[in-house]
Write a protein that holds these residues in place. Sequence first.
Motif, PDB file in Angstrom:
ATOM      1  N   ALA A 256      11.190   9.828   6.238  1.00  0.00           N
ATOM      2  CA  ALA A 256      11.841  10.189   4.976  1.00  0.00           C
ATOM      3  C   ALA A 256      11.004   9.772   3.777  1.00  0.00           C
ATOM      4  O   ALA A 256      10.915  10.501   2.781  1.00  0.00           O
ATOM      5  CB  ALA A 256      13.230   9.567   4.894  1.00  0.00           C
ATOM      6  N   GLN A 257      10.367   8.607   3.845  1.00  0.00           N
ATOM      7  CA  GLN A 257       9.509   8.161   2.757  1.00  0.00           C
ATOM      8  C   GLN A 257       8.166   8.868   2.780  1.00  0.00           C
ATOM      9  O   GLN A 257       7.582   9.177   1.735  1.00  0.00           O
ATOM     10  CB  GLN A 257       9.308   6.645   2.805  1.00  0.00           C
ATOM     11  CG  GLN A 257      10.527   5.860   2.407  1.00  0.00           C
ATOM     12  CD  GLN A 257      10.246   4.372   2.140  1.00  0.00           C
ATOM     13  OE1 GLN A 257      11.147   3.638   1.773  1.00  0.00           O
ATOM     14  NE2 GLN A 257       9.009   3.921   2.324  1.00  0.00           N
ATOM     15  N   SER A 258       7.664   9.152   3.969  1.00  0.00           N
ATOM     16  CA  SER A 258       6.369   9.808   4.095  1.00  0.00           C
ATOM     17  C   SER A 258       6.341  11.142   3.363  1.00  0.00           C
ATOM     18  O   SER A 258       5.373  11.465   2.669  1.00  0.00           O
ATOM     19  CB  SER A 258       6.041  10.022   5.578  1.00  0.00           C
ATOM     20  OG  SER A 258       4.832  10.729   5.745  1.00  0.00           O
ATOM     21  N   ILE A 259       7.419  11.914   3.477  1.00  0.00           N
ATOM     22  CA  ILE A 259       7.425  13.260   2.892  1.00  0.00           C
ATOM     23  C   ILE A 259       7.811  13.268   1.414  1.00  0.00           C
ATOM     24  O   ILE A 259       7.663  14.278   0.741  1.00  0.00           O
ATOM     25  CB  ILE A 259       8.363  14.200   3.671  1.00  0.00           C
ATOM     26  CG1 ILE A 259       9.816  13.734   3.575  1.00  0.00           C
ATOM     27  CG2 ILE A 259       7.925  14.303   5.127  1.00  0.00           C
ATOM     28  CD1 ILE A 259      10.807  14.672   4.237  1.00  0.00           C
ATOM     29  N   THR A 260       8.294  12.149   0.907  1.00  0.00           N
ATOM     30  CA  THR A 260       8.731  12.104  -0.491  1.00  0.00           C
ATOM     31  C   THR A 260       7.842  11.244  -1.375  1.00  0.00           C
ATOM     32  O   THR A 260       7.532  11.630  -2.514  1.00  0.00           O
ATOM     33  CB  THR A 260      10.179  11.588  -0.599  1.00  0.00           C
ATOM     34  OG1 THR A 260      10.280  10.306   0.067  1.00  0.00           O
ATOM     35  CG2 THR A 260      11.154  12.567   0.040  1.00  0.00           C
ATOM     36  N   ILE A 261       7.415  10.080  -0.893  1.00  0.00           N
ATOM     37  CA  ILE A 261       6.593   9.186  -1.708  1.00  0.00           C
ATOM     38  C   ILE A 261       5.303   8.774  -1.014  1.00  0.00           C
ATOM     39  O   ILE A 261       4.483   8.069  -1.593  1.00  0.00           O
ATOM     40  CB  ILE A 261       7.365   7.917  -2.125  1.00  0.00           C
ATOM     41  CG1 ILE A 261       7.753   7.082  -0.901  1.00  0.00           C
ATOM     42  CG2 ILE A 261       8.588   8.271  -2.957  1.00  0.00           C
ATOM     43  CD1 ILE A 261       8.341   5.714  -1.242  1.00  0.00           C
ATOM     44  N   GLY A 262       5.106   9.192   0.230  1.00  0.00           N
ATOM     45  CA  GLY A 262       3.933   8.791   0.988  1.00  0.00           C
ATOM     46  C   GLY A 262       2.790   9.776   0.889  1.00  0.00           C
ATOM     47  O   GLY A 262       2.829  10.750   0.127  1.00  0.00           O
ATOM     48  N   GLU A 263       1.756   9.545   1.668  1.00  0.00           N
ATOM     49  CA  GLU A 263       0.574  10.398   1.639  1.00  0.00           C
ATOM     50  C   GLU A 263       0.886  11.832   2.060  1.00  0.00           C
ATOM     51  O   GLU A 263       0.238  12.786   1.605  1.00  0.00           O
ATOM     52  CB  GLU A 263      -0.516   9.809   2.548  1.00  0.00           C
ATOM     53  CG  GLU A 263      -1.887  10.378   2.326  1.00  0.00           C
ATOM     54  CD  GLU A 263      -2.421  10.140   0.921  1.00  0.00           C
ATOM     55  OE1 GLU A 263      -2.969  11.097   0.334  1.00  0.00           O
ATOM     56  OE2 GLU A 263      -2.297   9.009   0.410  1.00  0.00           O
TER      57      GLU A 263
END
Length: 332
Positions: A256-263
Amino acid sequence: MNDVAPAGRHEILIVSEEVCEKLVGRAEAFKAVEGVFAAMARGEARNFPVVREALGHADALYGFKSGFDRAGMALGVKSGGYWPGNSARGLTNHQSSVLLFDPDTGRLKAVVGGNYLTAVRTAAASAVSIAHLARQDAKVLGIVGAGHQSAFQLRAAAEQRDFEKVVAWNRSPEKLESLVTVAGELGLSFEGVTLQELGRQADVIITITSSFEPLLRGEWIKPGAHIACMGTDTKGKQEVDAGLVATAGVFTDEVAQSITIGEAQHAVAAGLIEEADITPLGDVINGVHAGRKGDDEITLFDGTGVGLQDLAVADAAVRKASVEGRATLVRL
């Protein structure tokens, strides 16, 4: 008549930055982070939504990361952020503290210094990815960025493979001196290089910058390399080009974080990959996913940084400090 027994005095443990540095080393941090990644993938630990805002003062970013690890019984929140002017004051730019709560009652259990733990848990996350995804014959370690976190990254990574050489790049080359020193202490040769040369030589690459533009391009990376992207934790940040993400086997701490705030945010936004193309590293740890497909596959770990990492290392600090009598007990 009131038949509720008095609650008694409330005891809180305080574990200082100095105590954390003495008690939580790389081995403890690796074990804690690996365990929480595994628990997340099993559905036994959950991060809560991140709050991260610009203060409108001192150019600072401030926020909260929280969650609950049912496997490790760690409940809490890390509060802190980034003050870019702190280095001029002789302080670390990243400042944070961790509050741990009793999962059974919700009462505050411990207050733990978070600055050192943030550095050691971030390095542990990339180290866990190297342990599970990098080729066994990796010999050259690449470091992109030479800030405060870079030395932690180098030391933790060096324990995962039999590296012989470190190649590094930083926008201000003079800042590489700290990495030269650490590499020397570890018995590794060191070379300051261009980004293109770093990609050509390195078997494992760690990016640890605050960049908002791609620093590494896919055509520069040698086949079979493993890349740990550890700097992208905010919408808009970017350390590698989206095309590289699209051609790599992508793993992360939390999808969930990867696709919103991650690389991975940029490759997803461009339609180059989908959420389903990203694998939690915990699945590899748990044996659900095989990890690397072959010697020539480029693997990429999108280390967005999750609150459960902070809670895991803080809980380890509290446990050791309690056993060794190094925590300060406050009775309220």
